[in-house]
Scaffold this motif. Structure first.
Motif, PDB file in Angstrom:
ATOM      1  N   ALA A 141      33.416  23.410  27.137  1.00 51.78           N
ATOM      2  CA  ALA A 141      35.113  22.498  26.841  1.00 51.78           C
ATOM      3  C   ALA A 141      34.458  21.066  26.257  1.00 51.78           C
ATOM      4  CB  ALA A 141      34.488  21.731  28.528  1.00 51.78           C
ATOM      5  N   PRO A 142      35.256  21.166  25.675  1.00 46.40           N
ATOM      6  CA  PRO A 142      35.015  19.244  25.252  1.00 46.40           C
ATOM      7  C   PRO A 142      34.789  17.903  25.189  1.00 46.40           C
ATOM      8  CG  PRO A 142      37.605  19.706  24.880  1.00 46.40           C
ATOM      9  CD  PRO A 142      36.513  20.906  25.880  1.00 46.40           C
ATOM     10  N   SER A 143      34.229  16.994  24.457  1.00 48.00           N
ATOM     11  CA  SER A 143      33.496  16.316  25.513  1.00 48.00           C
ATOM     12  C   SER A 143      34.170  14.489  24.766  1.00 48.00           C
ATOM     13  CB  SER A 143      31.905  15.627  25.611  1.00 48.00           C
ATOM     14  OG  SER A 143      31.735  15.214  25.781  1.00 48.00           O
ATOM     15  N   GLU A 144      33.973  13.793  25.213  1.00 46.96           N
ATOM     16  CA  GLU A 144      34.315  12.512  24.664  1.00 46.96           C
ATOM     17  C   GLU A 144      33.417  11.374  25.478  1.00 46.96           C
ATOM     18  OE1 GLU A 144      38.813  11.073  24.098  1.00 46.96           O
ATOM     19  OE2 GLU A 144      39.319  13.106  24.527  1.00 46.96           O
ATOM     20  N   GLY A 145      32.492  11.389  25.722  1.00 50.27           N
ATOM     21  CA  GLY A 145      32.006  10.356  26.700  1.00 50.27           C
ATOM     22  C   GLY A 145      31.231  11.523  27.459  1.00 50.27           C
ATOM     23  N   GLY A 146      29.646  10.714  28.742  1.00 45.98           N
ATOM     24  CA  GLY A 146      29.114  11.510  28.996  1.00 45.98           C
ATOM     25  C   GLY A 146      28.029  11.414  28.460  1.00 45.98           C
ATOM     26  N   ALA A 147      26.961  12.527  29.081  1.00 44.69           N
ATOM     27  CA  ALA A 147      25.363  12.771  28.103  1.00 44.69           C
ATOM     28  C   ALA A 147      26.109  13.307  26.563  1.00 44.69           C
ATOM     29  CB  ALA A 147      24.860  13.273  29.524  1.00 44.69           C
TER      30      ALA A 147
END
Length: 304
Positions: A157-163
């Protein structure tokens, strides 16, 4: 002199998601005006990929409240609440983006809102509420249904924030742009790690269908000039070294021209920033028409 404020129908959506149940949204109207008790009505929504709207709640609009500046206040807005559920019927954790359409009594779409649900374990259900605000007497949305579901294995899954992912980089797509049959979507990469990250060339792409199986018959062009000179950015790759916190961008470009033959739609694209990199699957919704071509630009540095 008292000023009058006209509030347009429904543009704000309030969302609450829980993993094990539905958590209500607090009532904003405290004091003044009266709010009739809401009642939930079941919805006949067959759903898509385990996601469906289960009921809607549409209370009558409370009496407008007045003060020294405004006649219509936010707490006099009608609130249409759609209760939904997302059931993961796959065998691995999935990350969802569900589009719920609020509709009028005649079936016309009034507003589409996206609901995220990240890392839903296999066999588990996520429930929640999506709320739309509507001005008194607007005669707007009265029901809701799921119209689209994007689901991606959480491991990709793509991620723009978080860890920061173990790869040390975040990769995700923007909402894109469209004009006169030309489609453009940006792929963004952020070095969220602690060491420099090198790029030299084009992202590696695999086109995937609804079942996330490879799609054949589409030519992936290195560069976007073969799609349109208006995209810009050049077609020649240059070596990049991204310091921690630095960003890069590549561009997908295509046309949705449909002539003879069967139109091709590609919901997902698996992206590797470079050879051997961890895969990230994005959902740009490629409506390629009958062109059979997709252009991808080389990586370029992006503003921080």
């Amino acid at each position: 002199m008292r000023r009058h404020l006209l509030l347009a129908p429904a543009v704000a959506a309030l969302l609450t998601v829980t993993a094990c149940g539905t958590e209500g949204t607090a009532d904003a109207g405290a004091g003044g005006g009266s709010t009739p008790a809401p009642s939930a009505s079941p919805v006949t929504d067959p759903g898509i990929d385990g996601a469906r709207v289960t009921s809607v709640t549409l209370p009558a609009a409370p009496s407008p409240r007045a003060d020294d500046d405004y006649v219509v206040r936010p707490d006099s807005l009608a609130r249409l609440t759609a209760a939904y559920e997302i059931v993961n019927k796959d065998t691995e954790a999935m990350t969802y983006t569900v589009t719920i359409s609020f509709r009028s009594s005649s079936g016309g779409a009034m507003s589409n809102q996206k609901v995220p649900a990240r890392s839903v374990p296999p066999g588990k259900t996520v429930t929640g509420n999506l709320e739309l605000l509507a001005g008194p007497g607007s005669g707007g949305a009265t029901t809701a249904k799921v119209v689209k579901v994007d689901k991606i294995p959480t491991a990709e899954a793509p991620s723009e924030g978080g860890a920061c992912p173990p790869s040390g980089v975040r990769v995700y797509a923007d909402e894109g742009d469209a004009a006169m049959g030309l489609r453009v979507v940006g792929i963004h990469l952020v070095n969220c790690g602690t060491t420099p990250y090198s790029l030299d060339g084009f992202p590696e792409l695999t086109l995937l269908d609804e079942e996330r199986e490879p799609v054949d018959g589409v030519q992936i062009l290195k560069g976007t000039s073969g799609i349109s000179s208006a995209v810009g950015g050049g077609d020649t790759p240059e070596p990049l070294t991204l310091k921690p916190g630095a960003k890069a961008r590549a561009t997908l470009a295509w046309r949705n021209t449909t002539e003879f033959g069967t139109a091709v739609n590609v919901p997902y694209v698996r992206v590797r920033a470079k050879s051997g990199a961890a895969p990230v699957t994005i959902s740009p919704g490629l409506d390629l028409g009958t062109t059979g071509k997709l252009g991808v630009s080389p990586w370029r540095t992006a503003a921080e």
